[in-house]
Design an enzyme around this catalytic site. Sequence first.
Site, PDB file in Angstrom:
ATOM      1  N   PRO A  88     -24.811  18.643   9.353  1.00 29.53           N
ATOM      2  CA  PRO A  88     -23.951  17.491   9.073  1.00 29.53           C
ATOM      3  C   PRO A  88     -24.045  17.023   7.616  1.00 29.53           C
ATOM      4  O   PRO A  88     -23.223  16.236   7.167  1.00 29.53           O
ATOM      5  CB  PRO A  88     -24.468  16.415  10.027  1.00 29.53           C
ATOM      6  N   GLU A 115     -34.106  18.767  14.941  1.00 31.90           N
ATOM      7  CA  GLU A 115     -33.935  17.771  13.875  1.00 31.90           C
ATOM      8  C   GLU A 115     -33.545  18.424  12.556  1.00 31.90           C
ATOM      9  O   GLU A 115     -33.034  17.792  11.654  1.00 31.90           O
ATOM     10  CB  GLU A 115     -35.226  16.963  13.684  1.00 31.90           C
ATOM     11  N   ARG A 152      -8.274  32.887  10.276  1.00 34.50           N
ATOM     12  CA  ARG A 152      -6.830  32.723  10.081  1.00 34.50           C
ATOM     13  C   ARG A 152      -6.396  33.017   8.647  1.00 34.50           C
ATOM     14  O   ARG A 152      -5.231  33.281   8.392  1.00 34.50           O
ATOM     15  CB  ARG A 152      -6.390  31.325  10.492  1.00 34.50           C
ATOM     16  N   ASP A 166       1.600  25.885   8.643  1.00 32.28           N
ATOM     17  CA  ASP A 166       0.660  25.075   9.407  1.00 32.28           C
ATOM     18  C   ASP A 166       0.456  23.698   8.829  1.00 32.28           C
ATOM     19  O   ASP A 166       0.630  23.475   7.644  1.00 32.28           O
ATOM     20  CB  ASP A 166      -0.711  25.755   9.435  1.00 32.28           C
TER      21      ASP A 166
HETATM   22 CL1  6GU Z   1     -22.424  21.749  10.797  1.00 32.56          CL
HETATM   23  N1  6GU Z   1     -24.014  20.571  12.539  1.00 32.56           N
HETATM   24  C1  6GU Z   1     -24.341  19.565  13.347  1.00 32.56           C
HETATM   25  N2  6GU Z   1     -25.478  19.631  14.037  1.00 32.56           N
HETATM   26  N3  6GU Z   1     -23.610  18.492  13.507  1.00 32.56           N
HETATM   27  C2  6GU Z   1     -22.479  18.455  12.810  1.00 32.56           C
HETATM   28  C3  6GU Z   1     -22.068  19.454  11.947  1.00 32.56           C
HETATM   29  C4  6GU Z   1     -22.874  20.527  11.821  1.00 32.56           C
HETATM   30  N4  6GU Z   1     -20.895  19.110  11.401  1.00 32.56           N
HETATM   31  C5  6GU Z   1     -20.604  17.937  11.918  1.00 32.56           C
HETATM   32  N5  6GU Z   1     -21.549  17.527  12.754  1.00 32.56           N
END
Ligand code: 6GU
Length: 236
Positions: A88, A115, A152, A166
């Site tokens: 994330p 984690e 794609r 698109d």
């Molecule tokens: Cl790439 N990994 C995780 N665990 N959560 C996420 C993500 C990635 N992208 C958005 N949320």
Amino acid sequence: MRVGVVTIFPDFVKVIKDYGVIAQAVENGLIDIEIFNLRDFTTDKHKVVDDYPYGGGPGMVMKPEPFFRFFEFYNQKYGKPYVLLTTPQGKRLTNSFAQELASKEHILIICGRYEGIDERVSHFVDEEVSIGDYVLTGGELPAMVVIDVVSRFVSGVVEEESVKNDSFYNDLLDHPHYTRPREIEGFKVPEVLVSGNHEEVELWRRKESLKKTILKRPDLFMKHAFDDLDKKALIS
Ligand code: 6GU
């Protein structure tokens, strides 16, 4: 294009290869997707891939050794890929980021879990990628999303014309689509689409795209670079 994935849930990620356009692309040899089980690169009896964090605190951390062993094996077998880590904290995945990735001939996606991953694994990573501002339980779905969107843009996987039409391609949402029947329970297909006038159809579609984008995604609309078709569509 070659795509490698390393994960503790290979059976979960595997389904990305088995359906629709991507399955076809795999069958036609346009994309080679190979999925590896990180546990195969452990050396202990219980195939442990996580451990407690130094410094304490909640959760577990993925151990570095299986990754180091995996990279040694992988680079030896396939040469050096462009390495992505799903997290994330990564760079947000967009169409243009995906297009950049599709220009690489070989990418490897590392799926994070728990984690996090021991920071020293980052020495192998070229770029971190996130699919949005929310936290998932693991990087497997993001890896599948990356494979889907990148595929794609690999030449021959979908028609080029289709990619260009698109949503998001030029900061506009897609226009509405219709197929038979001409009328269902009083709902009709717009007359212009059955007129046979290709220029009118093109103008109508662009106008609908512009309308939809202003209403649903004003942020996108502000980024859109206007061209002659837009001008014609707006006065049509
Ligand atoms: Cl790439 N990994 C995780 N665990 N959560 C996420 C993500 C990635 N992208 C958005 N949320």
